[in-house]
Design a protein around this motif. Structure first.
Motif, short mmCIF file in Angstrom:
data_model
loop_
_atom_site.label_atom_id
_atom_site.label_comp_id
_atom_site.label_asym_id
_atom_site.label_seq_id
_atom_site.Cartn_x
_atom_site.Cartn_y
_atom_site.Cartn_z
N TRP A 48 0.83 -1.20 0.00
CA TRP A 48 0.00 0.00 0.00
C TRP A 48 0.87 1.25 0.00
N TYR A 53 -1.29 4.08 -1.65
CA TYR A 53 -2.57 3.99 -0.96
C TYR A 53 -2.45 4.47 0.48
N ARG A 78 -9.50 0.09 0.09
CA ARG A 78 -9.10 -1.12 -0.63
C ARG A 78 -10.24 -2.12 -0.67
#
Length: 90
Positions: A48, A53, A78
């Motif tokens: 991530w 993210y 996610r």
């Protein structure tokens, strides 16, 4: 016959941690702690980060530190993206 005790949910773990250590927007987590809170592996947290993210808030030596609320938001994003991909026609 007795049933095994149920495991706590991620939300229950996060809530308990916030009560012990302050508000989620102030609590910093290592990669391993973030993985436990999000219910994923430490490798997933690193992915991530590499994919953008999840952005680390700070570093302590070689360790990245993440805000708890950011970890939970990344996990929600996610999960939502995965669900949308499964449901989309095509």
């Amino acid at each position: 016959m007795t049933l095994p005790p149920s495991l706590p949910t991620r939300r229950a773990i996060a809530t308990a941690a916030a009560r012990r250590h302050g508000a989620p927007d102030r609590r910093l987590l290592t990669t391993a702690e973030a993985a436990v809170i999000a219910g994923v592996t430490p490798g997933t947290i690193r992915q991530w980060r590499h994919r953008g993210y999840l952005v680390p808030t700070a570093r302590h030596g070689r360790r990245y530190l993440y805000r708890e609320d950011h970890v939970l938001q990344a996990e929600r994003d996610r999960r939502t993206a995965r669900t949308a991909k499964v449901r989309s026609p095509g």
